[in-house]
Design a protein around this motif. Structure first.
Motif, short mmCIF file in Angstrom:
data_model
loop_
_atom_site.label_atom_id
_atom_site.label_comp_id
_atom_site.label_asym_id
_atom_site.label_seq_id
_atom_site.Cartn_x
_atom_site.Cartn_y
_atom_site.Cartn_z
N ALA B 122 49.83 44.05 77.15
CA ALA B 122 48.88 44.73 79.04
C ALA B 122 49.52 45.46 79.33
O ALA B 122 48.91 46.99 79.49
CB ALA B 122 48.28 43.77 79.81
N ARG B 123 50.40 45.14 79.88
CA ARG B 123 51.07 46.36 80.69
C ARG B 123 52.22 47.07 79.71
O ARG B 123 52.99 47.94 79.72
CB ARG B 123 52.69 45.63 81.41
N GLY B 124 52.09 46.85 77.93
CA GLY B 124 52.84 47.87 77.17
C GLY B 124 54.14 48.10 77.03
O GLY B 124 54.73 49.35 77.14
N ARG B 125 54.52 47.01 78.09
CA ARG B 125 56.68 46.36 78.10
C ARG B 125 56.52 46.06 76.43
O ARG B 125 55.96 45.20 75.40
CB ARG B 125 56.55 45.96 79.24
N LYS B 126 57.72 46.75 75.27
CA LYS B 126 57.85 46.51 74.07
C LYS B 126 59.00 45.35 74.48
O LYS B 126 60.01 45.28 74.40
CB LYS B 126 58.19 47.37 73.53
N ILE B 127 58.49 44.04 75.23
CA ILE B 127 59.37 43.26 75.21
C ILE B 127 58.71 41.65 74.33
O ILE B 127 57.76 41.90 74.29
CB ILE B 127 59.44 42.65 76.55
N TYR B 128 59.47 41.80 73.40
CA TYR B 128 58.68 40.71 72.08
C TYR B 128 59.18 39.29 72.51
O TYR B 128 60.32 38.79 73.09
CB TYR B 128 59.47 40.98 71.20
N GLU B 129 58.58 38.25 72.82
CA GLU B 129 58.67 36.48 72.94
C GLU B 129 59.97 36.06 71.58
O GLU B 129 59.92 36.90 70.32
CB GLU B 129 57.52 35.85 72.38
N PRO B 130 60.36 35.03 71.95
CA PRO B 130 61.52 34.58 70.69
C PRO B 130 60.43 34.25 69.41
O PRO B 130 59.66 34.01 69.65
CB PRO B 130 62.04 33.53 70.80
N PRO B 131 61.37 34.39 68.31
CA PRO B 131 60.38 33.94 66.98
C PRO B 131 59.81 32.75 66.87
O PRO B 131 61.09 31.73 67.11
CB PRO B 131 61.37 34.52 65.56
N ARG B 132 58.60 32.05 66.96
CA ARG B 132 58.72 30.50 66.75
C ARG B 132 57.81 30.44 65.16
O ARG B 132 57.65 31.10 64.69
CB ARG B 132 56.93 31.04 67.46
N TYR B 133 58.07 29.19 64.85
CA TYR B 133 57.68 29.04 63.60
C TYR B 133 57.01 27.83 64.17
O TYR B 133 57.78 26.74 64.52
CB TYR B 133 58.52 28.36 62.37
N ILE B 134 56.16 27.16 62.85
CA ILE B 134 55.21 25.61 63.40
C ILE B 134 56.41 25.11 61.97
O ILE B 134 56.47 25.01 60.96
CB ILE B 134 53.90 25.75 62.09
N ASN B 135 57.04 24.11 63.57
CA ASN B 135 58.35 23.42 62.00
C ASN B 135 58.57 22.54 63.19
O ASN B 135 59.92 22.45 63.38
CB ASN B 135 59.55 24.62 62.42
#
Lengths: 203, 203
Positions: B122-135
């Motif tokens: 929403a704020r246009g911040r290019k911060i990405y969450e750590p990768p997640r996998y159904i695991n």
């Protein structure tokens, strides 16, 4: 060769590298029975010969190019050549099952390449029949008798093999309709049927 | 990027060659919604930018490596991460449809790579969450309370992603049982269930 000479293929495979090249993916190959590769791997395993499978693109996923989503496909069906003694019609029930769930069906059309006649096979003569592909001339007749403004007859010859056929299921998404429209002979009719018969929410 | 910046990808694509590389087949990609690539192709088409699809191996056919025949698979199902507001449970009905026809199901387990939080998006911040996998860690408990000679508890951690799951349908062929047996933790049990529950004609 793979169907009749798998012992030869596996001969010495415990001491040298032996590769078996196929068209498409080793497990999704339409040109030979699907169990043939499983069978040769099982034989290798029983002889303690290590194996490695290298996957490849296959019609079983490349069919996505037609615009219908892979997720909306049910089981894949093979339509095989009928012979005098073998006329398997189970493809019909399989397609019906997919249709009943609204799913698309990929129909793989049979090919006969490097086949021996029963007589040549029985006599051990390595004479092969000319290659054959299910590739008939087809004529679709629509609204025949409905007057020239309604009638539509389309004759189609698909050219060089290989060929397959996709039957669209009712769970058709409007994006699928949009995409596949580019391949429609009659775009307007394609959209109309998607809307009226399939109930797609199109503009 | 492909989901949010397709305009950027298509920018100048009418005058230079632009490639979009994906994992697996362009139409069978599990990491992004299946419609994303269709969508970008439709946009290219509307801008009269010529496109070409190059197919590749994909889990949608490579799953054959488990020994179950591709022809016996019904529709593929995605099992996605639940969020506070989105808990799609349609996968259950899809699996049930396949099961009712005796077909196998490939279940693709969701991944979240380079995802932004709703706030960052929403704020246009290019911060990405750590990768997640159904695991998740899974523990299968069988015949609990049946005494130590019958009980069996298996805990499994599948290691590095990606993962998928195959649910075997009743239309199980004895060659499929033979082949997949090599992967069974308990071979004897695998064959017993194939015989008794699935009705496979095994020796």
């Amino acid at each position: 060769m793979v169907e009749t000479q798998s012992d030869e293929i596996l001969h010495n495979a415990d001491t040298e590298d032996v590769s078996l090249l196929v068209v498409g993916d080793p497990f999704g190959c339409a040109s030979i029975p699907a169990t043939t590769h499983t069978d040769i791997l099982l034989r290798a395993r029983s002889l303690r010969i290590p194996t490695r499978i290298i996957h490849n693109a296959s019609i079983m996923n490349a069919m996505g190019a037609c615009g219908l989503q892979l997720y909306n496909f049910g089981q894949t069906v093979s339509l095989v050549f009928f012979t005098d003694t073998w006329k398997p019609d189970s493809f019909y029930d399989r397609i019906k099952e997919n249709v009943s769930l609204g799913m698309h069906t990929l129909v793989l059309l049979d090919i006969k390449v490097k086949e021996q006649s029963e007589e040549n096979l029985a006599r051990g003569r390595k004479i092969y029949e000319p290659p054959r592909y299910i590739n008939t001339l087809a004529i679709a007749l629509s609204r025949v008798g409905g007057g020239p403004e309604n009638e539509r007859i389309v004759a189609e010859k698909f050219g060089e093999p290989l060929h397959s056929l996709v039957i669209a299921g009712k769970r058709l998404h409007h994006l699928e309709v949009d995409y596949a429209e580019a391949f429609a002979i009659d775009r307007e009719n394609w959209r109309r049927v998607a809307k009226e018969v399939y109930g797609c929410a199109l503009e």
